[in-house]
Design an enzyme around this catalytic site. Structure first.
Site, PDB file in Angstrom:
ATOM      1  N   THR A  49       0.818  -1.212   0.000  1.00  0.00           N
ATOM      2  CA  THR A  49       0.000   0.000   0.000  1.00  0.00           C
ATOM      3  C   THR A  49       0.849   1.258   0.000  1.00  0.00           C
ATOM      4  OG1 THR A  49      -1.751  -1.168   1.142  1.00  0.00           O
ATOM      5  CG2 THR A  49      -1.774   1.208   1.334  1.00  0.00           C
ATOM      6  N   TYR A  62      -7.886   1.409  -3.808  1.00  0.00           N
ATOM      7  CA  TYR A  62      -6.571   1.675  -4.377  1.00  0.00           C
ATOM      8  C   TYR A  62      -5.969   0.385  -4.898  1.00  0.00           C
ATOM      9  CZ  TYR A  62      -4.779  -0.449  -0.127  1.00  0.00           C
ATOM     10  OH  TYR A  62      -4.521  -1.342   0.865  1.00  0.00           O
ATOM     11  N   THR A 128       1.596  -4.311   4.476  1.00  0.00           N
ATOM     12  CA  THR A 128       1.465  -4.644   5.892  1.00  0.00           C
ATOM     13  C   THR A 128       0.795  -6.004   6.143  1.00  0.00           C
ATOM     14  OG1 THR A 128      -0.589  -3.397   5.985  1.00  0.00           O
ATOM     15  CG2 THR A 128       1.410  -2.243   6.672  1.00  0.00           C
ATOM     16  N   ASP A 129       0.062  -6.506   5.143  1.00  0.00           N
ATOM     17  CA  ASP A 129      -0.716  -7.739   5.374  1.00  0.00           C
ATOM     18  C   ASP A 129       0.149  -8.894   5.870  1.00  0.00           C
ATOM     19  OD1 ASP A 129      -3.028  -6.498   4.597  1.00  0.00           O
ATOM     20  OD2 ASP A 129      -3.227  -7.544   2.689  1.00  0.00           O
ATOM     21  N   GLU A 322      -3.655 -28.278  28.712  1.00  0.00           N
ATOM     22  CA  GLU A 322      -4.849 -29.124  28.562  1.00  0.00           C
ATOM     23  C   GLU A 322      -4.577 -30.291  27.617  1.00  0.00           C
ATOM     24  OE1 GLU A 322      -9.110 -27.753  28.391  1.00  0.00           O
ATOM     25  OE2 GLU A 322      -8.086 -25.843  28.171  1.00  0.00           O
TER      26      GLU A 322
HETATM   27  N1  GLU Z   1      -2.858  -5.703   0.747  1.00  0.00           N
HETATM   28  C1  GLU Z   1      -1.930  -4.679   1.053  1.00  0.00           C
HETATM   29  C2  GLU Z   1      -0.556  -5.253   1.302  1.00  0.00           C
HETATM   30  O1  GLU Z   1      -0.296  -5.935   2.253  1.00  0.00           O
HETATM   31  C3  GLU Z   1      -2.569  -3.911   2.118  1.00  0.00           C
HETATM   32  C4  GLU Z   1      -1.827  -3.640   3.296  1.00  0.00           C
HETATM   33  C5  GLU Z   1      -0.773  -2.595   3.232  1.00  0.00           C
HETATM   34  O2  GLU Z   1       0.156  -2.588   2.474  1.00  0.00           O
HETATM   35  O3  GLU Z   1      -0.926  -1.777   4.072  1.00  0.00           O
HETATM   36  O4  GLU Z   1       0.280  -5.077   0.486  1.00  0.00           O
END
Ligand code: GLU
Length: 365
Positions: A49, A62, A128-129, A322
């Site tokens: 992103t 986007y 970020t994913d 457990e």
């Molecule tokens: N799908 C994107 C990625 O991981 C969204 C998350 C991001 O980059 O913030 O590339």
């Protein structure tokens, strides 16, 4: 195609904030701690992103990985004053498309870059994913004490209040800071610095998405000023036994999500498809239904390594709590969530398939 943060730049120019920022940077002492302007940073860009563009500046939706890294770097005010930055695009994808092959390619290029006397630190841009997985993988296979900082953003480059530029600025500030040496791969986002091992993405859209649930962050950033907390205590980097040398692929490890009414179907399917290891995102303390336990017990007897992790965002999966791990031949993941457990299990399986040895790895890494 929109220009990255062109809105933000117009606002900066209008408000004369850019001049204020430059004066602030020149007047503060923290940058004197680092070799301001002379540290050589190599950027390895992978998309995400932070390189994303909206169809219309400030609009909804986007596409990840739309901008080249050079556009992103040149759009951040004063970045060129902090370090000598060169960049290359390794891939340009949304990190949902990250996979073992790209990890091996990225890790190989990273190893070359950190071995070069021309590079003092590395910045990796990434979606970020899956940053929590990529960062952990790289931290386990990259033999260096040089700073490696991963940066992403939650808002695309053309968004109103795009967070990428400040994350890049803080990421470069962390990379030039001597306190980053020996901390392994670090994730910098929204004024926080996290250890690769500890960080998880916990919110779908919030800019404060990354948290290190059990332990808290490795440090904080504030417009380039850095405060460091305790050094990492688990093995990584130079002390890691894992390596990608000679590897062309990683063993198949599948993650299976635990839930009420879980049956054995997906466990059996994964085994039929050739999984060498299984990670269970169990309920609670890595728990699961009796049919799932029975199927996994049979899998462990057949030599498939079974790791019990949890679908919960924090806490520890304890051994023999457990579930009788000793009797069933399972591995308890401790603090590692399912995604990180999969990374460690894949690397562990390049060395051994003995569950007791792999359990030791899960307590050391
Ligand atoms: N799908 C994107 C990625 O991981 C969204 C998350 C991001 O980059 O913030 O590339």
């Amino acid at each position: 195609m929109q220009k990255p943060i062109s809105l933000g730049r117009r606002i900066l120019r209008k408000s004369r904030l850019a001049g204020t920022v430059a004066a602030f940077l020149a007047s503060t002492s923290y940058l004197a701690l680092a070799d301001q302007g002379t540290t050589r940073i190599t950027v390895l860009a992978t998309g995400g992103t932070i390189a994303g563009a909206q169809a219309e500046e400030g609009g909804y939706g986007y596409k990840s990985g739309s901008f080249d890294i050079k556009d992103l770097i040149s759009a951040v005010p004063n970045l060129d004053k902090l370090a000598v930055i060169t960049g290359e695009q390794v891939v340009n994808i949304g990190s949902q498309d990250m996979n073992n092959e790209v990890w091996l390619t990225l890790a190989r290029r990273l190893a070359e870059v950190v071995a070069s006397p021309d590079t003092d630190a590395v910045l990796i841009t990434h979606g970020t994913d899956t940053m929590e997985e990529t960062s952990y993988f790289l931290s386990l296979v990259t033999k260096t004490d040089k700073p490696i900082i991963m940066v992403g953003s939650m808002r695309p480059a053309t968004a109103i209040s795009a967070d990428g530029p400040s994350n890049l600025f803080n990421g470069v500030s962390a990379a030039i800071n001597p306190g980053a040496v020996g901390r392994g791969v670090l994730v910098v986002l929204n004024d926080q610095i996290h250890y690769a091992r500890n960080v998880s993405k916990l919110n779908t859209t919030d800019v404060q998405t990354f948290q290190s649930g059990n332990r808290g962050p490795a440090g904080l950033t504030n417009t380039g000023a850095i405060t460091w907390f305790a050094m990492p205590e688990r093995k990584q980097g130079m002390s890691s036994e894992f390596s990608i040398d000679g590897l062309t692929e990683l063993p198949r490890v599948d993650i299976i999500y635990g839930h009420a009414g879980m049956n054995a179907d997906l466990i059996e399917a994964a085994i039929k498809l050739g999984a060498k290891g299984l990670v269970i995102a169990g309920v609670g303390d890595g728990n699961m239904t009796t049919p799932a336990l029975d199927a996994l017990s049979a899998a462990a007897k057949a030599g498939i390594v079974v790791v019990r992790s949890t679908r919960l965002p924090s806490g520890i999966v304890y051994r023999n709590n457990e579930v009788d791990d000793d009797a069933l031949g399972f591995v308890a993941s401790g603090e590692l969530n399912p995604a990180k457990s999969r990374v460690l299990l894949m690397l562990a399986l390049t060395k051994t398939s003995d569950p007791a040895t792999i359990q030791t790895m899960f307590t050391e890494y």
